[in-house]
Design a protein around this motif. Sequence first.
Motif, PDB file in Angstrom:
ATOM      1  N   GLN A 139       0.841  -1.191   0.000  1.00 50.16           N
ATOM      2  CA  GLN A 139       0.000   0.000   0.000  1.00 50.16           C
ATOM      3  C   GLN A 139       0.882   1.248   0.000  1.00 50.16           C
ATOM      4  N   PRO A 140       0.458   2.292  -0.702  1.00 49.56           N
ATOM      5  CA  PRO A 140       1.242   3.533  -0.674  1.00 49.56           C
ATOM      6  C   PRO A 140       1.263   4.118   0.741  1.00 49.56           C
ATOM      7  N   SER A 141       2.435   4.511   1.193  1.00 46.23           N
ATOM      8  CA  SER A 141       2.555   5.040   2.549  1.00 46.23           C
ATOM      9  C   SER A 141       2.179   6.517   2.578  1.00 46.23           C
ATOM     10  N   PRO A 142       1.393   6.935   3.568  1.00 45.89           N
ATOM     11  CA  PRO A 142       1.054   8.363   3.685  1.00 45.89           C
ATOM     12  C   PRO A 142       2.207   9.178   4.258  1.00 45.89           C
ATOM     13  N   ILE A 143       3.270   8.505   4.730  1.00 46.16           N
ATOM     14  CA  ILE A 143       4.384   9.185   5.380  1.00 46.16           C
ATOM     15  C   ILE A 143       5.457   9.538   4.347  1.00 46.16           C
ATOM     16  N   PRO A 144       5.874  10.797   4.259  1.00 45.24           N
ATOM     17  CA  PRO A 144       7.002  11.143   3.381  1.00 45.24           C
ATOM     18  C   PRO A 144       8.231  10.318   3.759  1.00 45.24           C
ATOM     19  N   LYS A 145       8.992   9.902   2.773  1.00 40.10           N
ATOM     20  CA  LYS A 145      10.097   8.969   3.004  1.00 40.10           C
ATOM     21  C   LYS A 145      11.110   9.499   4.019  1.00 40.10           C
ATOM     22  N   LYS A 146      11.361  10.795   4.008  1.00 38.41           N
ATOM     23  CA  LYS A 146      12.368  11.343   4.920  1.00 38.41           C
ATOM     24  C   LYS A 146      11.906  11.348   6.378  1.00 38.41           C
ATOM     25  N   PHE A 147      10.609  11.045   6.595  1.00 35.57           N
ATOM     26  CA  PHE A 147      10.092  11.000   7.965  1.00 35.57           C
ATOM     27  C   PHE A 147       9.524   9.628   8.320  1.00 35.57           C
ATOM     28  N   ASP A 148       9.814   8.597   7.520  1.00 35.05           N
ATOM     29  CA  ASP A 148       9.192   7.293   7.763  1.00 35.05           C
ATOM     30  C   ASP A 148       9.908   6.520   8.871  1.00 35.05           C
ATOM     31  N   TRP A 149       9.421   5.318   9.132  1.00 36.21           N
ATOM     32  CA  TRP A 149       9.954   4.485  10.214  1.00 36.21           C
ATOM     33  C   TRP A 149      11.429   4.159  10.001  1.00 36.21           C
ATOM     34  N   GLN A 150      11.800   3.881   8.766  1.00 32.27           N
ATOM     35  CA  GLN A 150      13.186   3.532   8.474  1.00 32.27           C
ATOM     36  C   GLN A 150      14.126   4.693   8.784  1.00 32.27           C
ATOM     37  N   SER A 151      13.631   5.902   8.628  1.00 32.13           N
ATOM     38  CA  SER A 151      14.475   7.065   8.933  1.00 32.13           C
ATOM     39  C   SER A 151      14.786   7.151  10.421  1.00 32.13           C
ATOM     40  N   LEU A 152      13.858   6.670  11.252  1.00 29.22           N
ATOM     41  CA  LEU A 152      14.108   6.629  12.704  1.00 29.22           C
ATOM     42  C   LEU A 152      15.127   5.545  13.053  1.00 29.22           C
ATOM     43  N   ASP A 171       6.946  17.697  14.180  1.00 33.58           N
ATOM     44  CA  ASP A 171       6.542  19.040  13.750  1.00 33.58           C
ATOM     45  C   ASP A 171       6.012  19.030  12.319  1.00 33.58           C
ATOM     46  N   GLU A 172       6.731  18.378  11.426  1.00 37.11           N
ATOM     47  CA  GLU A 172       6.370  18.408  10.008  1.00 37.11           C
ATOM     48  C   GLU A 172       5.106  17.596   9.724  1.00 37.11           C
ATOM     49  N   LEU A 173       4.996  16.417  10.313  1.00 36.02           N
ATOM     50  CA  LEU A 173       3.798  15.597  10.078  1.00 36.02           C
ATOM     51  C   LEU A 173       2.564  16.246  10.710  1.00 36.02           C
ATOM     52  N   GLY A 174       2.770  16.995  11.776  1.00 38.30           N
ATOM     53  CA  GLY A 174       1.649  17.684  12.408  1.00 38.30           C
ATOM     54  C   GLY A 174       1.060  18.783  11.551  1.00 38.30           C
ATOM     55  N   LYS A 175       1.810  19.228  10.547  1.00 39.93           N
ATOM     56  CA  LYS A 175       1.310  20.276   9.651  1.00 39.93           C
ATOM     57  C   LYS A 175       0.454  19.712   8.524  1.00 39.93           C
ATOM     58  N   GLU A 176       0.486  18.394   8.366  1.00 42.26           N
ATOM     59  CA  GLU A 176      -0.289  17.758   7.294  1.00 42.26           C
ATOM     60  C   GLU A 176      -1.786  17.784   7.616  1.00 42.26           C
ATOM     61  N   LYS A 177      -2.587  17.575   6.595  1.00 42.73           N
ATOM     62  CA  LYS A 177      -4.036  17.524   6.782  1.00 42.73           C
ATOM     63  C   LYS A 177      -4.505  16.082   6.856  1.00 42.73           C
ATOM     64  N   GLY A 178      -5.775  15.892   7.132  1.00 38.63           N
ATOM     65  CA  GLY A 178      -6.354  14.562   7.159  1.00 38.63           C
ATOM     66  C   GLY A 178      -5.874  13.736   8.334  1.00 38.63           C
ATOM     67  N   LEU A 179      -5.680  12.430   8.086  1.00 39.15           N
ATOM     68  CA  LEU A 179      -5.332  11.500   9.157  1.00 39.15           C
ATOM     69  C   LEU A 179      -3.985  11.836   9.782  1.00 39.15           C
ATOM     70  N   LEU A 180      -3.010  12.235   8.974  1.00 42.63           N
ATOM     71  CA  LEU A 180      -1.706  12.591   9.529  1.00 42.63           C
ATOM     72  C   LEU A 180      -1.825  13.769  10.496  1.00 42.63           C
TER      73      LEU A 180
END
Length: 358
Positions: A52-65, A82-91
Amino acid sequence: MANGSAQIVQKLWNYCNVLRDDGMSYGDYVEQLTYLLFLKMADERAKPPYNQPSPIPKKFDWQSLLKKDGDDLFDHYRHLLDELGKEKGLLGLIFGRAQNKFQDPAKLRRLVVDLIDKEDWSSMSADVKGDAYEGLLEKNAQDTKSGAGQYFTPRPLISAIVDVMAPKPKETICDPACGTGGFLLATHDYIAKHYKLNKDEKRFLDEKALRGWELVHNTARLCAMNMMLHGIGHGDDLPLIVADSLASHPGEYFEIVLTNPPFGKKSSTTIIGADGKPVVSYFDNTNSALKVAKCGDTSCSTVCGVGGTTCTTIDNAGDVGMHNSLAIGSDGFPVISYTDFTSNSVKVAKCSNAACTA
């Protein structure tokens, strides 16, 4: 609770006791788990067999942690929130207003690598991972200092009420004060267990039968994660609205309403002025008068009378705005609704000037 979910809850909760030494509360811990679980599950769902397409930008995904450690991990985690909190919808719902509550990057690293990453959450049944999260919410509610109990109705009580109401397939059910989602989850579980659902009925139950409203964003975040772990909703579309359910008509009707509302709660609507400080309307019981006040600071710990010459400290900020709402009309003058205690009725008043002195 099944043995599998009980073991996960115990493992995660034991680590909470370690973090309490750093000053992290139960509620803070559950919130941090919510952020990390969402990232981990999005990562799992992006891989086979889900793809499934991930809603998380790659630079902020789980692997980046996983790739970071020490202060780099801390800085990246704060920036990610901070950055994900600026997104709309479920994020935006999950990460809105999120803050890093960890004090030690080594303890954040251990939670990420040793506890959450070692579990395959997406392959667990909804019962196991859903019960595990419910277990954490229940433990948090049992901590009287956290105040979380007001958003968590005891599950045996919820089950008893749902058993009495006996919801059926294709019925619509809402909870206008859903907290962490207990009534909605119990309803979903009841229908799934008491009826042999066909494909259409199952889809209707997962995607259309339930609807919840929650006013408090932090609580709605927990409810959203709870729904996702229990398999309720479709993709980013969860049957959850973050709003005051009594503010306006929802535009639809439901066959069953199951709720445990916060009786006696005082609420108000505030308007933020150009200087960033709230303007509030309230009913002053000392002289039975409707008043408008400009807050002396952004947290409204003091209010200044119209004219702004004096400020009065508020003993209980919840007393400001009792049974009222404030809106600004098209002419810029306030429109106020309030409870007139002399006649025990709700009234609406249009101010004749911007300061509402008349």
